[in-house]
Design an enzyme around this catalytic site. Structure first.
Site, PDB file in Angstrom:
ATOM      1  N   CYS A 109       0.853  -1.184   0.000  1.00  0.00           N
ATOM      2  CA  CYS A 109       0.000   0.000   0.000  1.00  0.00           C
ATOM      3  C   CYS A 109       0.890   1.234   0.000  1.00  0.00           C
ATOM      4  CB  CYS A 109      -0.875  -0.020   1.257  1.00  0.00           C
ATOM      5  SG  CYS A 109      -1.995   1.385   1.385  1.00  0.00           S
ATOM      6  N   HIS A 151      -8.911  -4.184  -1.754  1.00  0.00           N
ATOM      7  CA  HIS A 151      -7.972  -3.383  -0.962  1.00  0.00           C
ATOM      8  C   HIS A 151      -8.388  -1.906  -1.010  1.00  0.00           C
ATOM      9  CE1 HIS A 151      -3.621  -2.262   0.136  1.00  0.00           C
ATOM     10  NE2 HIS A 151      -4.160  -1.112  -0.231  1.00  0.00           N
ATOM     11  N   GLU A 152      -8.717  -1.421  -2.228  1.00  0.00           N
ATOM     12  CA  GLU A 152      -9.080  -0.001  -2.377  1.00  0.00           C
ATOM     13  C   GLU A 152     -10.422   0.301  -1.723  1.00  0.00           C
ATOM     14  OE1 GLU A 152      -6.898   2.141  -3.322  1.00  0.00           O
ATOM     15  OE2 GLU A 152      -5.578   0.449  -3.720  1.00  0.00           O
ATOM     16  N   HIS A 155     -10.168   1.003   1.820  1.00  0.00           N
ATOM     17  CA  HIS A 155      -9.735   2.373   2.167  1.00  0.00           C
ATOM     18  C   HIS A 155     -10.945   3.284   2.354  1.00  0.00           C
ATOM     19  CE1 HIS A 155      -5.393   2.366   2.046  1.00  0.00           C
ATOM     20  NE2 HIS A 155      -5.345   1.816   0.849  1.00  0.00           N
TER      21      HIS A 155
HETATM   22 NI    NI Z   1      -3.681   0.932  -0.051  1.00  0.00          NI
END
Ligand code: NI
Length: 174
Positions: A109, A151-152, A155
């Site tokens: 990341c 993963h995004e 966020h």
């Molecule tokens: Ni990330």
């Protein structure tokens, strides 16, 4: 003129807060954030960026996954079935898992530079989003691309991949 913005690093509160939905039509300042996010992503060797990572608390992602890995740390992209996900801005994305089954793989990341760790993610999913004009899109993603989107999306929920590592001995220097 779009700008390269500094990327927010681990330990900054905005990374751990849920981002807000974007309303349409996009306001001028939101369009500027989108352009800055794309310019900032292009200035990294990363594959994707979420707006909170440039200090914008909105549900916006920029994703740009090439067919061939751009940096040595992505050499696990050698999956022969891997497809490119060309530069796309995703507004208010939603994910629906298609497989209960999860697979483990390496993640890193831009907010945790120099580190990686293994995380379990759904193997396949449907991603729906709006483009900046407000047109709805839907795409099935699998494997590495499905991993990047999960993963995004995390966020936007205020979750970082480090919180998802099940075997912490995999959290290591790249
Ligand atoms: Ni990330």
């Amino acid at each position: 003129m779009s700008k390269i913005l500094p990327i927010i690093k681990a330990g900054t509160p905005i990374l751990y807060k849920r981002a807000k939905a974007v309303s349409f039509p996009l306001a001028q300042d939101v369009l500027e954030h989108v352009n800055n996010m794309v310019t900032t992503l292009k200035n990294t060797d990363g594959l994707a960026l979420a707006a909170p990572q440039i200090n914008i608390p909105l549900r916006l992602l920029a994703v740009n996954i090439p067919k061939v890995a751009p940096a040595k740390r992505y050499d696990f992209l050698s999956d022969p079935n891997h497809k490119a996900f060309p530069l796309t801005v995703l507004v208010n994305p939603t994910l629906t898992a298609l497989s209960k089954e999860k697979t483990e793989g390496w993640e890193s990341c831009l907010s945790f530079p120099g580190y990686r760790g293994k995380v379990s993610r759904h193997q396949s999913l449907i991603c729906e989003w709006f483009d900046t004009e407000g047109t709805r899109h839907s795409q099935a993603l699998e494997g590495f691309n499905a991993r990047v989107i999960q993963h995004e999306y995390d966020h936007l929920e205020g979750i970082v991949y480090v919180q998802r590592i099940t075997d912490f001995s995999t959290f290591s220097l790249i």
